[in-house]
Structures are given as C-alpha cells and as structure tokens.
Design a protein around this motif. Structure first.
Motif, PDB file in Angstrom:
ATOM      1  N   ALA A 164       0.906  -1.221  -0.239  1.00 30.87           N
ATOM      2  CA  ALA A 164       0.144  -0.010   0.141  1.00 30.87           C
ATOM      3  C   ALA A 164       0.716   1.204  -0.084  1.00 30.87           C
ATOM      4  CB  ALA A 164      -1.059  -0.062   1.170  1.00 30.87           C
ATOM      5  N   ALA A 165       2.001   1.110   0.436  1.00 29.66           N
ATOM      6  CA  ALA A 165       3.028   2.351   0.563  1.00 29.66           C
ATOM      7  C   ALA A 165       3.359   2.655  -0.882  1.00 29.66           C
ATOM      8  CB  ALA A 165       4.030   2.111   1.515  1.00 29.66           C
ATOM      9  N   GLU A 166       3.637   1.490  -1.811  1.00 30.11           N
ATOM     10  CA  GLU A 166       4.128   1.452  -2.964  1.00 30.11           C
ATOM     11  C   GLU A 166       3.340   1.681  -4.034  1.00 30.11           C
ATOM     12  OE1 GLU A 166       5.841  -2.209  -5.702  1.00 30.11           O
ATOM     13  OE2 GLU A 166       5.923  -2.448  -3.711  1.00 30.11           O
ATOM     14  N   ALA A 167       2.202   1.358  -4.173  1.00 24.44           N
ATOM     15  CA  ALA A 167       1.003   1.521  -5.247  1.00 24.44           C
ATOM     16  C   ALA A 167      -0.314   1.140  -4.979  1.00 24.44           C
ATOM     17  CB  ALA A 167       1.624   0.694  -6.329  1.00 24.44           C
ATOM     18  N   ASP A 168      -1.043   1.336  -5.726  1.00 26.63           N
ATOM     19  CA  ASP A 168      -2.467   0.856  -5.507  1.00 26.63           C
ATOM     20  C   ASP A 168      -2.565  -0.459  -5.293  1.00 26.63           C
ATOM     21  OD1 ASP A 168      -3.416   3.545  -5.846  1.00 26.63           O
ATOM     22  OD2 ASP A 168      -4.240   3.103  -7.956  1.00 26.63           O
ATOM     23  N   VAL A 169      -3.444  -1.185  -4.599  1.00 25.95           N
ATOM     24  CA  VAL A 169      -3.124  -2.493  -4.372  1.00 25.95           C
ATOM     25  C   VAL A 169      -4.743  -3.039  -4.767  1.00 25.95           C
ATOM     26  CG1 VAL A 169      -3.120  -4.111  -2.380  1.00 25.95           C
ATOM     27  CG2 VAL A 169      -1.494  -2.046  -2.441  1.00 25.95           C
ATOM     28  N   VAL A 170      -4.531  -4.394  -5.394  1.00 26.25           N
ATOM     29  CA  VAL A 170      -5.855  -5.217  -5.282  1.00 26.25           C
ATOM     30  C   VAL A 170      -5.461  -6.492  -4.576  1.00 26.25           C
ATOM     31  CG1 VAL A 170      -7.461  -6.513  -6.959  1.00 26.25           C
ATOM     32  CG2 VAL A 170      -6.466  -4.169  -7.637  1.00 26.25           C
ATOM     33  N   LEU A 171      -6.325  -6.746  -3.775  1.00 29.16           N
ATOM     34  CA  LEU A 171      -6.296  -8.109  -2.851  1.00 29.16           C
ATOM     35  C   LEU A 171      -7.252  -9.014  -3.507  1.00 29.16           C
ATOM     36  CD1 LEU A 171      -5.711  -5.930  -0.154  1.00 29.16           C
ATOM     37  CD2 LEU A 171      -5.450  -8.243   0.725  1.00 29.16           C
ATOM     38  N   ASP A 172      -6.775  -9.851  -4.311  1.00 27.05           N
ATOM     39  CA  ASP A 172      -7.677 -11.023  -4.988  1.00 27.05           C
ATOM     40  C   ASP A 172      -7.840 -11.977  -4.006  1.00 27.05           C
ATOM     41  OD1 ASP A 172      -8.205 -13.406  -6.258  1.00 27.05           O
ATOM     42  OD2 ASP A 172      -7.110 -12.840  -7.916  1.00 27.05           O
ATOM     43  N   LEU A 173      -9.176 -12.207  -3.416  1.00 25.69           N
ATOM     44  CA  LEU A 173      -9.406 -13.081  -2.303  1.00 25.69           C
ATOM     45  C   LEU A 173     -10.226 -14.241  -2.763  1.00 25.69           C
ATOM     46  CD1 LEU A 173     -10.430 -10.260   0.136  1.00 25.69           C
ATOM     47  CD2 LEU A 173      -8.149 -11.510   0.087  1.00 25.69           C
ATOM     48  N   ALA A 174     -10.087 -14.564  -4.208  1.00 26.98           N
ATOM     49  CA  ALA A 174     -10.734 -15.763  -4.456  1.00 26.98           C
ATOM     50  C   ALA A 174     -10.378 -17.042  -3.924  1.00 26.98           C
ATOM     51  CB  ALA A 174     -10.411 -16.030  -6.036  1.00 26.98           C
ATOM     52  N   GLY A 175      -8.977 -17.229  -3.494  1.00 23.25           N
ATOM     53  CA  GLY A 175      -8.534 -18.377  -2.984  1.00 23.25           C
ATOM     54  C   GLY A 175      -8.697 -18.280  -1.166  1.00 23.25           C
ATOM     55  N   VAL A 176      -9.287 -17.496  -0.817  1.00 27.43           N
ATOM     56  CA  VAL A 176      -9.046 -17.249   0.602  1.00 27.43           C
ATOM     57  C   VAL A 176     -10.399 -18.087   1.303  1.00 27.43           C
ATOM     58  CG1 VAL A 176      -9.697 -15.563   2.844  1.00 27.43           C
ATOM     59  CG2 VAL A 176      -8.020 -15.023   0.861  1.00 27.43           C
ATOM     60  N   THR A 177     -10.199 -19.019   2.279  1.00 24.15           N
ATOM     61  CA  THR A 177     -11.268 -19.897   2.815  1.00 24.15           C
ATOM     62  C   THR A 177     -11.817 -19.386   4.183  1.00 24.15           C
ATOM     63  OG1 THR A 177      -9.324 -20.938   3.972  1.00 24.15           O
ATOM     64  CG2 THR A 177     -10.182 -21.845   1.667  1.00 24.15           C
TER      65      THR A 177
END
Length: 105
Positions: free
Chosen positions: A39-52
């Motif tokens: 988040a300090a570096e760039a815009d962030v996308v968290l792809d949570l498709a694999g989160v259980t």
C-alpha cells in the motif's frame, strides 16, 4: 489448519496480492506487513478468490492496508471477494471502504 500463503504481482500501476488459505490471528501478522508495504508502494488489489476464512484480525489487516494506502495516496480494494466474506463486509459496513465503488454491496 491455519495456513496462508500469498503471491505478490507487481504491474505497471498496481500491486496485486493473492492470498490462499485462512487469514486468522495466527497468519495475519506477516501478511499485514506485506499489505502495508504494498500500500505504501502503489494501488493494491487483494484477489481473495482463494481465501477460505477471515477472522477479525484478517479484517483488521485489510483495514490497516486501506489506511496505509490512503496515507500514501493509493487505493486498496478487495476484488474478487468470496461470498462468505461479502456477507461479513456488508454486515460490518466495511464494504464501503474495501470494495471498488461499483461492487459495494
């Protein structure tokens, strides 16, 4: 078992973080550090498709990353979000912060 792994993919204008597994009190500490750095570096996308599973410490890590992004002039969004987490985000009101505007529930 509380295992969590992730990959970090750097693209031209954003960082995509792809966790797989459960984001819990035992796994969220190091993961939060990764999110804060991204988040300090760039815009962030968290792809949570694999989160259980995500517990309150996982939600806290997502919010901390959001706040770090704001502090650095970047966005942090969750996309995609598994159905179980979409319900939690709706109930807690965190969807208005953590989902892209067109996906707010």
């Amino acid at each position: 078992m509380n295992e969590l792994s992730w990959t970090v993919e750097r693209e031209a204008r954003r960082v995509v973080v792809v966790p797989v597994g459960a984001v819990t009190i035992t796994t969220s500490g190091e993961f939060e550090g990764v999110l804060l750095a991204a988040a300090a570096e760039a815009d962030v996308v968290l792809d949570l498709a694999g989160v259980t599973f995500v517990d309150s410490s996982g939600l806290s890590a997502f919010v901390a990353a959001y706040k770090a992004g704001v502090a650095h002039g970047h966005t942090v969004v969750l996309d995609p979000v598994p159905p179980f987490l979409a319900r939690v985000l709706k109930v807690t009101g965190l969807g208005t912060l953590l989902l892209s505007p067109q996906k707010v529930i």
